[in-house]
Design a protein around this motif. Structure first.
Motif, PDB file in Angstrom:
ATOM      1  N   LEU A 171       1.263  -1.646  -0.023  1.00 29.01           N
ATOM      2  CA  LEU A 171       0.139   0.130  -0.418  1.00 29.01           C
ATOM      3  C   LEU A 171       0.386   0.853   0.185  1.00 29.01           C
ATOM      4  CD1 LEU A 171      -2.979   1.388   0.518  1.00 29.01           C
ATOM      5  CD2 LEU A 171      -2.741   1.541   2.745  1.00 29.01           C
ATOM      6  N   GLY A 172       2.131   1.114   0.919  1.00 27.58           N
ATOM      7  CA  GLY A 172       2.872   2.678   0.815  1.00 27.58           C
ATOM      8  C   GLY A 172       3.864   1.991  -0.534  1.00 27.58           C
ATOM      9  N   GLU A 213       1.328   3.910  -2.802  1.00 29.92           N
ATOM     10  CA  GLU A 213       1.150   5.709  -3.289  1.00 29.92           C
ATOM     11  C   GLU A 213       2.228   6.312  -3.360  1.00 29.92           C
ATOM     12  OE1 GLU A 213      -0.218   6.286   1.053  1.00 29.92           O
ATOM     13  OE2 GLU A 213      -1.726   5.086   0.838  1.00 29.92           O
ATOM     14  N   GLY A 237       1.791   7.252  -6.992  1.00 36.27           N
ATOM     15  CA  GLY A 237       0.972   7.286  -7.722  1.00 36.27           C
ATOM     16  C   GLY A 237      -0.911   6.542  -8.071  1.00 36.27           C
ATOM     17  N   ARG A 284      -3.766   3.473  -7.020  1.00 39.53           N
ATOM     18  CA  ARG A 284      -4.165   2.706  -6.207  1.00 39.53           C
ATOM     19  C   ARG A 284      -4.631   1.579  -5.500  1.00 39.53           C
ATOM     20  NH1 ARG A 284     -10.257   5.339  -6.690  1.00 39.53           N
ATOM     21  NH2 ARG A 284     -10.131   4.180  -8.484  1.00 39.53           N
ATOM     22  N   GLU A 319      -6.088  -0.698  -3.642  1.00 38.84           N
ATOM     23  CA  GLU A 319      -8.100  -1.389  -3.295  1.00 38.84           C
ATOM     24  C   GLU A 319      -8.071  -3.223  -2.650  1.00 38.84           C
ATOM     25  OE1 GLU A 319     -10.692  -0.270  -5.655  1.00 38.84           O
ATOM     26  OE2 GLU A 319     -10.686   1.913  -5.141  1.00 38.84           O
TER      27      GLU A 319
END
Length: 417
Positions: A388-389, A392, A395, A397, A399
């Motif tokens: 997840l990091g 980010e 850029g 996403r 889920e």
């Protein structure tokens, strides 16, 4: 997606404006009624006294046998019936009525027989005075309401603007921007006036800034602690790994080497998380074919991962970081789910699905949390947190959801070229 700030129709400013308007209208109506009643009573009283005085003078002339003046007579035309009946009954009284289209103050008293002696006094000037007063009350009330509403709206808008600013800062903090501060001009260290009282909005802003500073300090301390622990573990682990390589072959040696490798992986993961937390990661962009990159990650996993390329695209990304994200997702699917594990590339969207029990509810709702376990089950470690990091940083996403027919689904959306 976070909800936006409330619309104007539901804001405190609209409610305050409505409240001020209602209160101003009620106050203006009350004052207008009081002034109207007071002035009307005074005007009518003066006209009544004047009419009764003329009636007294007319009665004296009538009793003396002198001719009556204009505006006086016995049962004159236009005399109100109720007033005539009162006079015939032996009482004196007054009444306002129209005479030839003009407001008139009548005064009547008893005369001989069944007749009434009455006088008529022009009441037009007094009526115009009362009408002018009513118009002045309406105009002044409207101006007062407008001025009060403008001043009240200005004052309330200043308060609501500060509240909106505080709410926006709170949203930024909850989104991870711990440097965000309200810095209300009533609470700022450089502008705060000790003699100026601190209002409730300033108190809330100061409490939010204090909370953000405290939270930021604690998180920075935690990040430094994590980084320091990982760095300190590196040296003994390196020595331990070298010593394990010198052990004679055998089952105990394999167990020691396996545990040392696990500790080294955990240490490297902690160091990577600390770098992600501090925001010091820098991208090395290059153009990659997303389908080929997914196939390379699947081969590197070596667990029979199936790759389906529905539509391939080229993306500008950091290859090492994107491989890290997909590799962690595939490894997590094999470790915590059940096969088959399928990686699907459909344009800039990559999904990694297993056929196990699915993600825990807390993970779907709030995202991965470090080392969290639920109900005594085995946690998801740091792999998903790192994925997840890194997403980010890219850029992209990432889920997490569960398939309707069972299994965990991780969906990565990257920016296409």
């Amino acid at each position: 997606m976070r909800p936006a700030l409330p619309q104007w129709s539901g804001t405190l400013a609209a409610k305050a404006a409505a409240f001020i308007t209602v209160m101003c209208c009620a106050l203006a109506a009350l004052l207008g009624v009081l002034v109207h009643v007071q002035v009307t009573n005074q005007t009518v009283g003066q006209a009544r006294d004047q009419a009764l005085q003329r009636l007294a003078m007319t009665t004296e002339r009538y009793e003396a046998g002198d001719p009556l003046r204009w505006g006086a007579g016995l049962d004159p035309p236009g005399l109100p019936r109720q007033l005539r009946e009162l006079a015939v009954a032996g009482d004196r009284g007054t009444m306002v009525a129209d005479l030839a289209g003009r407001p008139t103050m009548w005064a009547a008293g008893p005369a001989d027989g069944d007749r009434a002696l009455a006088v008529a006094v022009d009441y037009s000037q007094q009526a115009r005075t009362i009408e002018g007063l009513d118009r002045a009350i309406l105009w002044s009330s409207g101006l007062a309401i407008g001025a009060t509403l403008l001043v009240g709206a200005f004052a309330v808008t200043r308060v609501t603007r500060r509240l909106h600013t505080t709410a926006l800062v709170a949203r930024r903090i909850s989104a991870g921007d711990l440097d965000a501060r309200v810095n209300d001009n009533r609470t700022g260290p450089g502008t705060k006036d000790p003699a100026r009282p601190q209002d409730e909005v300033a108190a809330v802003a100061a409490a939010l800034d204090s909370m953000a500073s405290s939270l930021q300090s604690k998180l920075l301390a935690e990040q430094r602690f994590t980084a320091d622990v990982a760095h300190e573990l590196r040296t003994p682990l390196t020595g331990l790994h070298a010593a394990a390589e010198l052990l004679p072959p055998g089952r105990p040696t394999e167990l020691v080497r396996d545990r040392v490798a696990a500790l080294r992986t955990l240490t490297e993961d902690l160091l990577e998380i600390s770098r992600l937390d501090t925001g010091g990661e820098r991208l090395e962009l290059d153009t990659e074919q997303l389908g080929l990159l997914a196939e390379r990650v699947a081969r590197g996993a070596g667990n029979g991962t199936e790759v389906r390329v529905v539509r391939d695209v080229r993306v500008e990304t950091d290859r090492r970081r994107l491989e890290r994200v997909l590799g962690n997702l595939v490894a997590n699917a094999h470790k915590h789910g059940r096969g088959p594990v399928v990686v699907t590339v459909d344009g800039p969207v990559v999904t990694v699905r297993d056929h196990g029990d699915g993600f825990p509810e807390y993970l779907v709702a709030h995202g991965p949390q470090r080392f969290r376990t639920e109900g005594g089950t085995k946690g998801h470690g740091l792999g998903l947190t790192i994925a997840l990091g890194q997403a980010e940083v890219l850029g992209a996403r990432l889920e997490f959801s569960n398939a309707v027919d069972g299994g965990a689904v991780a969906t990565l959306r990257v920016a296409a070229e």
